[in-house]
Design a protein around this motif. Structure first.
Motif, PDB file in Angstrom:
ATOM      1  N   GLU A   1       2.628  -5.761  -3.207  1.00 34.20           N
ATOM      2  CA  GLU A   1       2.342  -7.150  -3.562  1.00 34.20           C
ATOM      3  C   GLU A   1       1.896  -7.254  -5.012  1.00 34.20           C
ATOM      4  O   GLU A   1       1.075  -6.468  -5.491  1.00 34.20           O
ATOM      5  N   GLY A   2       2.445  -8.231  -5.710  1.00 32.82           N
ATOM      6  CA  GLY A   2       2.039  -8.476  -7.091  1.00 32.82           C
ATOM      7  C   GLY A   2       2.703  -7.577  -8.113  1.00 32.82           C
ATOM      8  O   GLY A   2       2.385  -7.652  -9.305  1.00 32.82           O
ATOM      9  N   GLN A   3       3.614  -6.708  -7.671  1.00 32.39           N
ATOM     10  CA  GLN A   3       4.287  -5.813  -8.603  1.00 32.39           C
ATOM     11  C   GLN A   3       5.790  -6.075  -8.571  1.00 32.39           C
ATOM     12  O   GLN A   3       6.338  -6.440  -7.525  1.00 32.39           O
TER      13      GLN A   3
ATOM     14  N   LYS B   1      11.136  -2.449  -7.462  1.00 33.88           N
ATOM     15  CA  LYS B   1      11.954  -1.353  -7.952  1.00 33.88           C
ATOM     16  C   LYS B   1      12.687  -0.738  -6.770  1.00 33.88           C
ATOM     17  O   LYS B   1      12.046  -0.371  -5.779  1.00 33.88           O
TER      18      LYS B   1
END
Length: 466
Positions: free
Chosen positions: A343-345, A348
């Protein structure tokens, strides 16, 4: 002559149980979704883990019963629960109401009318189909508000479950029904600490999980401060004995999440749920040891869930391979999300090797458990559908009680097959289920062949009916 004498003694024993009720304390356990293979599979799992077999498989009476409903050869939980509670066959999706629209009197109503204490406990919502079958009457098992209000207004002394389930059709949440229960004079205790110290003198008691969750956590996922079915069972025994020790009581306990694990095709989780219910059975067995001539323990299931098979194509099984799985498929989905979708990243794309390493750590697949080329290709295809070009990062699979990442669900099923357990589907089957009985008049259940025969026999043996 010896054979005639033995038959005469048996006949006298049966007559004694039938004509003069000997049963004072009744424990009625229902493993929701707990088919015969789920129980045998648990024994194999336990043996691989150096544990004893499930306690009730050693009961003196072990039988098999059918579970058909009034309108289907494959029952749902409300129809089966009603048959187990009342002895009356009803249609699927209905609860405590026969095909002609008449309310079906149940064991808690009979026991209360006869002056006995009554209790119902479950590891899922207190107003879910099975516990509700022993208290309420509704044209729909999903009429949670109507069922909740009936349970609150009922004379049942002790009720326990995770929370009040709601469908929000009325806009009411679980807190609303807790307030209604409190206003009705029901003492409410939430969480293990409070439940361990319930007021044994309260007119009525309701025990709930500390959190308003639809069910208490799976045993395989449990944390130290989570509520357990055994917490509910222990509290119910102490409360009912304190208030009705001289007269007697009826207590139904449901292992509700065996069914959830079956719907999720998750063998290790399922087997730990069977073991979890067996811990509550241990408490009943301790009570039986104190009152051996007056206590009856009856254990069965409402139906089988998942079509579990023992063996997955080869003439071999390796239940030890399941021991590397330490979380349910639901919890593994949460872990997968936290690992690859933090969460919040920014997202990838994980490599296939990273995904395999995750499952090697969490399930043993690609670790202690070898994965064949065919199975790896199948799982790699799911990975590509999820993370490949134009893939769906939310590719998921739904069952009756949860939504999980497709790759997580498929890996868990592949692990089950590698261990020798194969699921047929994610719903109920029409397979017979087990009946396990111990205690006073247990031999009376040797001839029971269908789930509708149990409730009238319990009522007769305990003196609930004239």
């Amino acid at each position: 002559m010896k054979r005639i004498t033995s038959l005469l003694l048996l006949a006298l024993l049966v007559m004694g149980c039938s004509s003069e009720p000997q049963v004072k304390y009744v424990f009625y356990f229902i493993g929701d979704g707990m088919g015969v293979n789920e129980v045998i599979g648990t024994n194999l799992y336990n043996q691989a883990n150096g544990q004893e077999n499930v306690n009730f498989t050693g009961f003196p009476v072990v039988n098999f019963i059918t579970t058909v409903s009034a309108n289907s050869l494959v029952t749902d939980s409300s129809a089966a629960g009603t048959a187990l509670a009342t002895g009356v066959k009803i249609n699927n999706s209905v609860l405590g109401v026969d095909p002609d629209g008449n309310a079906t009197p149940n064991l808690t109503e009979w026991a209360h009318a006869a002056g006995y204490g009554t209790g119902v406990a479950t590891s899922v919502g207190v107003n879910h189909a099975t516990p509700a079958s022993f208290v309420a009457h509704s044209s729909s098992r999903n009429g949670y508000e109507e069922i909740s209000l009936q349970m609150i207004d009922s004379p049942v002394d002790f009720m326990a479950g995770s929370t009040f389930l709601t469908n929000r059709g009325s806009g009411h949440d679980a807190a609303y029904f807790e307030h209604k229960a409190d206003s009705a004079g029901i003492a409410i205790f939430k969480g293990p600490g409070a439940i361990a110290n319930i007021d044994l003198k309260a007119p009525r008691v309701l025990c709930l999980s500390a959190k308003a969750e639809d069910s208490i956590p799976y045993a395989i996922d449990r944390k130290e401060d989570d509520t357990r079915l055994a917490d509910f069972t222990d509290a119910g025994i102490r409360y009912l004995e304190a208030r009705y020790g001289k007269k007697g009581f009826f207590f139904m306990i449901e292992g509700g999440k065996i069914d959830y694990a079956g719907h999720g095709n998750d063998a290790a989780t399922c087997f730990q749920e069977v073991n979890d219910m067996a811990q509550s059975v241990d408490l009943a067995l301790t009570f039986l040891a104190r009152y051996p001539k007056e206590t009856l323990i009856v254990i069965t299931a409402d139906h089988e869930t998942g079509g579990l098979m023992l063996g997955s194509g080869r003439y071999e099984m390796h239940p030890d391979r399941l021991l590397r799985q330490h979380a349910s498929v639901d919890a593994l989905t949460d872990q997968f999300r936290a690992t690859f979708f933090p969460e919040g990243q920014p997202f990838k794309t994980p490599t296939w090797d990273a995904v395999k390493a995750f499952f090697a750590e969490e399930t043993g697949m690609w670790g202690d458990v070898q994965v064949s080329e065919r199975v790896e290709k199948e799982l790699k295809d799911v990975y590509d559908q999820t993370f490949g070009k134009g893939g769906d990062r939310n590719l998921s699979e739904s069952n009756l009680y949860s939504v999980n990442f497709q790759i997580v669900a498929d890996v868990v099923r592949a692990l089950d097959r590698a261990a020798g357990y194969q699921w047929s589907f994610g719903s109920h089957s029409g397979s017979p289920v087990g009946l396990y009985v111990k205690g006073a008049c247990a031999e009376q259940f040797n001839t029971v062949k269908d789930n509708a025969e149990i409730a009238p026999l319990i009522a007769k043996l305990a003196g609930y009916t004239k």
